[in-house]
Motif scaffolding. Structure first.
Motif, PDB file in Angstrom:
ATOM      1  N   ASP A   2      52.512  42.064  84.427  1.00 40.19           N
ATOM      2  CA  ASP A   2      51.658  41.073  85.083  1.00 40.19           C
ATOM      3  C   ASP A   2      51.864  41.248  86.579  1.00 40.19           C
ATOM      4  O   ASP A   2      52.936  40.959  87.107  1.00 40.19           O
ATOM      5  N   PHE A   3      50.809  41.734  87.255  1.00 36.69           N
ATOM      6  CA  PHE A   3      50.886  42.023  88.685  1.00 36.69           C
ATOM      7  C   PHE A   3      50.406  40.785  89.436  1.00 36.69           C
ATOM      8  O   PHE A   3      49.209  40.564  89.608  1.00 36.69           O
ATOM      9  N   GLY A   4      51.340  39.937  89.843  1.00 36.60           N
ATOM     10  CA  GLY A   4      50.999  38.709  90.531  1.00 36.60           C
ATOM     11  C   GLY A   4      51.065  38.862  92.039  1.00 36.60           C
ATOM     12  O   GLY A   4      51.547  39.872  92.565  1.00 36.60           O
ATOM     13  N   GLY A   5      50.588  37.837  92.737  1.00 35.04           N
ATOM     14  CA  GLY A   5      50.592  37.889  94.191  1.00 35.04           C
ATOM     15  C   GLY A   5      51.989  37.874  94.786  1.00 35.04           C
ATOM     16  O   GLY A   5      52.226  38.460  95.850  1.00 35.04           O
ATOM     17  N   THR A   6      52.946  37.218  94.107  1.00 34.23           N
ATOM     18  CA  THR A   6      54.299  37.121  94.639  1.00 34.23           C
ATOM     19  C   THR A   6      55.340  37.824  93.776  1.00 34.23           C
ATOM     20  O   THR A   6      56.447  38.066  94.250  1.00 34.23           O
ATOM     21  N   LYS A   7      55.001  38.141  92.540  1.00 31.81           N
ATOM     22  CA  LYS A   7      55.980  38.785  91.658  1.00 31.81           C
ATOM     23  C   LYS A   7      55.276  39.766  90.741  1.00 31.81           C
ATOM     24  O   LYS A   7      54.067  39.697  90.494  1.00 31.81           O
ATOM     25  N   ILE A   8      56.047  40.708  90.213  1.00 29.92           N
ATOM     26  CA  ILE A   8      55.593  41.624  89.165  1.00 29.92           C
ATOM     27  C   ILE A   8      56.522  41.406  87.983  1.00 29.92           C
ATOM     28  O   ILE A   8      57.742  41.559  88.108  1.00 29.92           O
ATOM     29  N   GLU A   9      55.942  41.032  86.852  1.00 21.38           N
ATOM     30  CA  GLU A   9      56.741  40.769  85.660  1.00 21.38           C
ATOM     31  C   GLU A   9      56.471  41.825  84.610  1.00 21.38           C
ATOM     32  O   GLU A   9      55.329  42.235  84.408  1.00 21.38           O
ATOM     33  N   ALA A  10      57.525  42.232  83.933  1.00 22.80           N
ATOM     34  CA  ALA A  10      57.410  43.178  82.827  1.00 22.80           C
ATOM     35  C   ALA A  10      58.005  42.552  81.576  1.00 22.80           C
ATOM     36  O   ALA A  10      59.083  41.954  81.622  1.00 22.80           O
ATOM     37  N   ASN A  11      57.293  42.647  80.483  1.00 25.64           N
ATOM     38  CA  ASN A  11      57.806  42.308  79.153  1.00 25.64           C
ATOM     39  C   ASN A  11      57.606  43.517  78.261  1.00 25.64           C
ATOM     40  O   ASN A  11      56.612  44.236  78.409  1.00 25.64           O
ATOM     41  N   VAL A  12      58.511  43.722  77.344  1.00 20.72           N
ATOM     42  CA  VAL A  12      58.297  44.675  76.260  1.00 20.72           C
ATOM     43  C   VAL A  12      58.214  43.878  74.970  1.00 20.72           C
ATOM     44  O   VAL A  12      59.113  43.090  74.655  1.00 20.72           O
ATOM     45  N   LEU A  13      57.112  44.048  74.251  1.00 23.57           N
ATOM     46  CA  LEU A  13      56.900  43.357  72.986  1.00 23.57           C
ATOM     47  C   LEU A  13      56.959  44.347  71.836  1.00 23.57           C
ATOM     48  O   LEU A  13      56.511  45.486  71.970  1.00 23.57           O
ATOM     49  N   ASP A  14      57.477  43.889  70.706  1.00 23.93           N
ATOM     50  CA  ASP A  14      57.307  44.686  69.497  1.00 23.93           C
ATOM     51  C   ASP A  14      55.931  44.370  68.910  1.00 23.93           C
ATOM     52  O   ASP A  14      55.234  43.468  69.399  1.00 23.93           O
ATOM     53  N   PRO A  15      55.477  45.099  67.884  1.00 22.03           N
ATOM     54  CA  PRO A  15      54.130  44.869  67.364  1.00 22.03           C
ATOM     55  C   PRO A  15      53.877  43.445  66.874  1.00 22.03           C
ATOM     56  O   PRO A  15      52.748  42.981  66.869  1.00 22.03           O
ATOM     57  N   ALA A  16      54.919  42.712  66.505  1.00 26.18           N
ATOM     58  CA  ALA A  16      54.758  41.338  66.040  1.00 26.18           C
ATOM     59  C   ALA A  16      54.694  40.339  67.181  1.00 26.18           C
ATOM     60  O   ALA A  16      54.431  39.159  66.956  1.00 26.18           O
ATOM     61  N   GLY A  17      54.939  40.789  68.412  1.00 22.43           N
ATOM     62  CA  GLY A  17      54.859  39.904  69.559  1.00 22.43           C
ATOM     63  C   GLY A  17      56.183  39.344  70.032  1.00 22.43           C
ATOM     64  O   GLY A  17      56.214  38.530  70.961  1.00 22.43           O
ATOM     65  N   SER A  18      57.283  39.753  69.424  1.00 18.52           N
ATOM     66  CA  SER A  18      58.599  39.303  69.900  1.00 18.52           C
ATOM     67  C   SER A  18      58.972  40.046  71.174  1.00 18.52           C
ATOM     68  O   SER A  18      58.723  41.251  71.301  1.00 18.52           O
ATOM     69  N   VAL A  19      59.577  39.328  72.108  1.00 20.42           N
ATOM     70  CA  VAL A  19      59.978  39.929  73.380  1.00 20.42           C
ATOM     71  C   VAL A  19      61.306  40.656  73.197  1.00 20.42           C
ATOM     72  O   VAL A  19      62.318  40.060  72.813  1.00 20.42           O
ATOM     73  N   LEU A  20      61.288  41.959  73.459  1.00 23.56           N
ATOM     74  CA  LEU A  20      62.498  42.777  73.339  1.00 23.56           C
ATOM     75  C   LEU A  20      63.234  42.894  74.664  1.00 23.56           C
ATOM     76  O   LEU A  20      64.452  43.122  74.685  1.00 23.56           O
ATOM     77  N   TRP A  21      62.508  42.779  75.759  1.00 21.16           N
ATOM     78  CA  TRP A  21      63.095  42.968  77.095  1.00 21.16           C
ATOM     79  C   TRP A  21      62.145  42.354  78.112  1.00 21.16           C
ATOM     80  O   TRP A  21      60.929  42.375  77.933  1.00 21.16           O
ATOM     81  N   ARG A  22      62.705  41.770  79.158  1.00 27.48           N
ATOM     82  CA  ARG A  22      61.854  41.250  80.237  1.00 27.48           C
ATOM     83  C   ARG A  22      62.606  41.292  81.555  1.00 27.48           C
ATOM     84  O   ARG A  22      63.835  41.234  81.605  1.00 27.48           O
ATOM     85  N   ASP A  23      61.828  41.393  82.619  1.00 28.25           N
ATOM     86  CA  ASP A  23      62.382  41.316  83.967  1.00 28.25           C
ATOM     87  C   ASP A  23      61.229  41.025  84.916  1.00 28.25           C
ATOM     88  O   ASP A  23      60.055  41.252  84.581  1.00 28.25           O
ATOM     89  N   ARG A  24      61.531  40.508  86.069  1.00 27.38           N
ATOM     90  CA  ARG A  24      60.523  40.341  87.108  1.00 27.38           C
ATOM     91  C   ARG A  24      61.165  40.617  88.456  1.00 27.38           C
ATOM     92  O   ARG A  24      62.365  40.397  88.661  1.00 27.38           O
ATOM     93  N   VAL A  25      60.359  41.137  89.356  1.00 27.62           N
ATOM     94  CA  VAL A  25      60.824  41.455  90.705  1.00 27.62           C
ATOM     95  C   VAL A  25      59.800  40.900  91.690  1.00 27.62           C
ATOM     96  O   VAL A  25      58.631  40.692  91.349  1.00 27.62           O
ATOM     97  N   PRO A  26      60.212  40.649  92.938  1.00 24.98           N
ATOM     98  CA  PRO A  26      59.232  40.225  93.940  1.00 24.98           C
ATOM     99  C   PRO A  26      58.196  41.316  94.162  1.00 24.98           C
ATOM    100  O   PRO A  26      58.509  42.510  94.154  1.00 24.98           O
TER     101      PRO A  26
END
Length: 303
Positions: A2-26
């Motif tokens: 998700d490329f936002g105006g103030t942050k960039i967020e990354a999620n990794v989802l498995d095919p069922a939609g569970s979050v395996l990993w996430r992080d965000r940076v400015p």
């Protein structure tokens, strides 16, 4: 992503939609550094998981379906850039881009607040205003990739201060974004009452009984209701899902249906207006959904 105006967020989802990993940076705020930041996030995710991911990115604005060049982004340094192809070169794989409001709508239609219905309109009311439409589980981009872009239509049925509209960054005046975004709410409050407060501060003051803030929130709700009535008259979706910072204002939801019903060209409008189930994670989840939900040879995980 998700490329936002103030942050960039990354999620990794498995095919069922569970979050395996996430992080965000400015968000670093310049084009080369933003491309590099996405590359760094992908590298960190894949190192942590030991898997190669497919990449979907929700962006403000969208790539032209004819040239691939970005346009209409309020992160204006993206405009005129081949963002998708530059990311593909940096990451050495295909990348799918979509407008962030499209990603919100897709996420909420898939397993969110509008799961199981035929038509979903997603509206982001945050720093900017953007809309996206999902029909029978598929995004409707339109012939020119601008379907659902309600943010740059004028506020319908204008009244009062709206008759002297402010300029918008897009070059027009009186766009919905200048009134019903968080920034637009704060701008209108300053213009009307001479006080400089952020949108959350105005809402807090209204809840504490401040008369000016209460009136401003009432005016904002009426404007947003008229915007949604325009959506109802044009698209007539089953559900309208709100995301972005202003979607967290609980006072909106009891008041909006009556405003929409008053302006809708129908004797029985009873559509639903709901906050996004996934909150500010909905955009990043929708970006992952730009790739197939089920695992394939191409798809080990969606990020």
């Amino acid at each position: 992503m998700d490329f936002g105006g103030t942050k960039i967020e990354a999620n990794v989802l498995d095919p069922a939609g569970s979050v395996l990993w996430r992080d965000r940076v400015p968000n670093p705020g310049t084009y080369p550094k933003a491309v590099a930041a996405i590359g760094d996030l992908v590298g960190a995710a894949e190192q942590a998981l030991g898997a190669r991911c497919t990449i979907g990115v929700g962006t403000p604005g969208s790539p032209s379906p004819r040239t691939g060049i970005m346009r209409n982004s309020n992160s204006q340094y993206l405009n005129g850039k081949p963002f998708g192809s530059d990311l593909e070169a940096a990451l050495d794989r295909p990348v799918r881009l979509a407008n962030d409001a499209n990603c919100l709508a897709l996420s909420e239609a898939f397993d969110g607040a509008a799961a199981g219905v035929g038509s979903v309109f997603g509206l982001i009311i945050g720093t900017g205003v953007g809309g996206g439409l999902v029909l029978d589980g598929a995004l409707l981009d339109g012939a020119h990739g601008i379907a659902g872009e309600i943010g740059h239509l004028p506020v319908p049925w204008p009244q009062g201060a709206e008759l002297d509209p402010p300029p918008c960054w897009c070059g027009l005046a009186g766009c919905c974004e200048t009134w019903v975004s968080g920034k637009g709410f704060a701008r209108a409050f300053h213009a009307e009452h001479g006080q400089t407060l952020t949108a959350p501060e105005i809402v807090a003051a209204a809840r504490n009984g401040d008369p000016a803030a209460k009136q401003a929130l009432t005016d904002y709700t009426d404007r947003l209701g008229r915007v949604l009535a325009q959506v109802a008259n044009l698209l007539d979706p089953d559900v309208m899902v709100l995301g972005g910072g202003m979607s967290n204002v609980a006072e909106l939801y009891p008041a909006l249906p009556a405003i929409v019903r008053h302006h809708a060209f129908s004797d029985l409008w009873d559509g639903r207006i709901v906050p996004a189930r996934w909150g500010d994670a909905s955009g990043v989840r929708g970006a992952a959904r730009l790739w197939p939900a089920a695992g394939t040879a191409e798809h080990q995980a969606a990020g």
